[in-house]
Design a protein around this motif. Structure first.
Motif, mmCIF file in Angstrom:
data_model
loop_
_atom_site.group_PDB
_atom_site.id
_atom_site.type_symbol
_atom_site.label_atom_id
_atom_site.label_comp_id
_atom_site.label_asym_id
_atom_site.label_seq_id
_atom_site.Cartn_x
_atom_site.Cartn_y
_atom_site.Cartn_z
ATOM 1 N N ARG A 1 0.851 -1.200 0.000
ATOM 2 C CA ARG A 1 0.000 0.000 0.000
ATOM 3 C C ARG A 1 0.879 1.241 0.000
ATOM 4 O O ARG A 1 1.729 1.415 0.875
ATOM 5 C CB ARG A 1 -0.937 -0.015 1.208
ATOM 6 N N THR A 2 0.643 2.087 -1.005
ATOM 7 C CA THR A 2 1.472 3.286 -1.180
ATOM 8 C C THR A 2 0.648 4.545 -0.954
ATOM 9 O O THR A 2 -0.481 4.641 -1.435
ATOM 10 C CB THR A 2 2.046 3.321 -2.619
ATOM 11 N N ALA A 3 1.249 5.498 -0.252
ATOM 12 C CA ALA A 3 0.619 6.816 -0.091
ATOM 13 C C ALA A 3 1.533 7.874 -0.685
ATOM 14 O O ALA A 3 2.764 7.785 -0.565
ATOM 15 C CB ALA A 3 0.382 7.118 1.378
ATOM 16 N N ILE A 4 0.914 8.866 -1.303
ATOM 17 C CA ILE A 4 1.659 10.013 -1.814
ATOM 18 C C ILE A 4 1.418 11.181 -0.855
ATOM 19 O O ILE A 4 0.263 11.468 -0.512
ATOM 20 C CB ILE A 4 1.148 10.429 -3.223
ATOM 21 N N TYR A 5 2.494 11.831 -0.441
ATOM 22 C CA TYR A 5 2.359 13.028 0.404
ATOM 23 C C TYR A 5 2.858 14.227 -0.413
ATOM 24 O O TYR A 5 4.051 14.472 -0.489
ATOM 25 C CB TYR A 5 3.180 12.831 1.685
ATOM 26 N N PRO A 6 1.919 14.927 -1.061
ATOM 27 C CA PRO A 6 2.331 16.021 -1.950
ATOM 28 C C PRO A 6 2.375 17.371 -1.235
ATOM 29 O O PRO A 6 1.660 17.595 -0.257
ATOM 30 C CB PRO A 6 1.201 16.033 -2.986
ATOM 31 N N GLY A 7 3.193 18.278 -1.755
ATOM 32 C CA GLY A 7 3.246 19.628 -1.190
ATOM 33 C C GLY A 7 4.356 20.432 -1.803
ATOM 34 O O GLY A 7 5.061 19.958 -2.706
ATOM 35 N N SER A 8 4.505 21.650 -1.318
ATOM 36 C CA SER A 8 5.591 22.507 -1.814
ATOM 37 C C SER A 8 6.885 22.221 -1.052
ATOM 38 O O SER A 8 7.973 22.319 -1.615
ATOM 39 C CB SER A 8 5.247 23.984 -1.632
ATOM 40 N N PHE A 9 6.779 21.979 0.236
ATOM 41 C CA PHE A 9 7.943 21.664 1.079
ATOM 42 C C PHE A 9 9.070 22.685 0.883
ATOM 43 O O PHE A 9 10.204 22.328 0.590
ATOM 44 C CB PHE A 9 8.444 20.237 0.804
ATOM 45 N N GLU B 1 -3.088 12.075 -11.744
ATOM 46 C CA GLU B 1 -2.335 11.268 -12.721
ATOM 47 C C GLU B 1 -1.049 10.718 -12.109
ATOM 48 O O GLU B 1 -0.658 9.576 -12.354
ATOM 49 C CB GLU B 1 -2.038 12.104 -13.973
ATOM 50 N N TYR B 2 -0.402 11.554 -11.291
ATOM 51 C CA TYR B 2 0.817 11.111 -10.610
ATOM 52 C C TYR B 2 0.508 9.938 -9.669
ATOM 53 O O TYR B 2 1.243 8.952 -9.613
ATOM 54 C CB TYR B 2 1.439 12.279 -9.837
ATOM 55 N N VAL B 3 -0.611 10.039 -8.966
ATOM 56 C CA VAL B 3 -1.029 8.984 -8.032
ATOM 57 C C VAL B 3 -1.223 7.662 -8.785
ATOM 58 O O VAL B 3 -0.790 6.600 -8.334
ATOM 59 C CB VAL B 3 -2.329 9.416 -7.288
ATOM 60 N N GLN B 4 -1.817 7.754 -9.963
ATOM 61 C CA GLN B 4 -2.021 6.544 -10.782
ATOM 62 C C GLN B 4 -0.691 5.965 -11.256
ATOM 63 O O GLN B 4 -0.482 4.760 -11.198
ATOM 64 C CB GLN B 4 -2.900 6.874 -11.983
ATOM 65 N N ARG B 5 0.210 6.874 -11.705
ATOM 66 C CA ARG B 5 1.523 6.409 -12.183
ATOM 67 C C ARG B 5 2.290 5.681 -11.082
ATOM 68 O O ARG B 5 3.018 4.738 -11.330
ATOM 69 C CB ARG B 5 2.371 7.605 -12.670
ATOM 70 N N GLN B 6 2.108 6.145 -9.844
ATOM 71 C CA GLN B 6 2.812 5.533 -8.713
ATOM 72 C C GLN B 6 2.056 4.324 -8.152
ATOM 73 O O GLN B 6 2.480 3.731 -7.174
ATOM 74 C CB GLN B 6 2.982 6.569 -7.587
ATOM 75 N N SER B 7 0.921 3.987 -8.745
ATOM 76 C CA SER B 7 0.038 2.913 -8.252
ATOM 77 C C SER B 7 -0.244 3.082 -6.758
ATOM 78 O O SER B 7 -0.200 2.118 -5.976
ATOM 79 C CB SER B 7 0.660 1.533 -8.476
ATOM 80 N N ALA B 8 -0.545 4.322 -6.370
ATOM 81 C CA ALA B 8 -0.791 4.605 -4.948
ATOM 82 C C ALA B 8 -2.268 4.438 -4.616
ATOM 83 O O ALA B 8 -3.132 4.588 -5.480
ATOM 84 C CB ALA B 8 -0.348 6.025 -4.625
ATOM 85 N N GLN B 9 -2.539 4.136 -3.351
ATOM 86 C CA GLN B 9 -3.921 3.948 -2.897
ATOM 87 C C GLN B 9 -4.505 5.245 -2.340
ATOM 88 O O GLN B 9 -5.719 5.403 -2.283
ATOM 89 C CB GLN B 9 -3.993 2.876 -1.799
#
Ligand code: ADP
Length: 162
Positions: free
Chosen positions: A2-10, A75-83
């Motif tokens: 199970r993959t999570a994406i944590y997006p932001g400017s950081f 689209e990025y979430v799909q490319r990374q196969s994230a849930q």
């Protein structure tokens, strides 16, 4: 897996971000901290610099990676196969924007899930913007950011002043 994406400017990565990452690793097998290329116009650090600061901060965390992305998050979430996507919620003030983003992303892809994580209470007042402001005014940011971020801030602000 199970993959999570944590997006932001950081811009830059803070201890509040780190707290959210640590919490997310308890729920997911893999967490990707994803630095958005699109928000870089008024940033203090370039995307590559921000990515470097994130990488250094997560070095000891085996299930965490850093990456940069551009374009639509769905689209990025799909490319990374994230849930799921993870976002931090500090206060009511974050809620309205986050609520809108989460539901809009779900309109774009109905399988899109956003998980909100509340940081440790001592980080609820912390933001990259406030850290930059304190550093600019000569205040001590050591309680708020990892040591290498503190050094990077000092170096960048010294060249800004020069
Ligand atoms: P953005 O520019 O997209 O708001 P940031 O890099 O500031 O992104 O933050 C990324 C995510 O981390 C957002 O969901 C934001 O709400 C969250 N966040 C930022 N600072 C904190 C903090 N101190 N505690 C918890 N979440 C935080």
């Amino acid at each position: 897996m199970r993959t999570a994406i944590y997006p932001g400017s950081f811009d830059p990565f803070t201890n509040g971000h780190l707290d959210v990452v640590q919490r997310a690793t308890r729920l997911f097998d893999r967490v990707v901290v994803a630095v958005a290329r699109s928000d870089s116009k008024h940033a203090l650090f370039t995307v590559e610099e921000r990515l470097g600061l994130v990488r250094e901060s997560i070095r000891s965390m085996p299930n965490v990676e850093a990456d940069a992305f551009e374009g639509l998050l769905v689209e990025y979430v799909q490319r990374q196969s994230a849930q799921a996507v993870v976002r931090g919620l500090r206060a009511i003030s974050d809620f309205e924007f986050e609520f809108q983003m989460a539901l809009m992303n779900r309109k774009l892809n109905e399988n899109f899930e956003t998980i909100f994580m509340m940081p440790k209470d001592t980080y609820t007042f912390l933001s990259s913007r406030i850290v930059k402001e304190i550093a600019r005014l000569g205040g001590d940011v050591s309680p708020f950011v990892p040591p290498h971020v503190q050094s990077a801030l000092a170096a960048r602000l010294a060249t800004e002043k020069a």
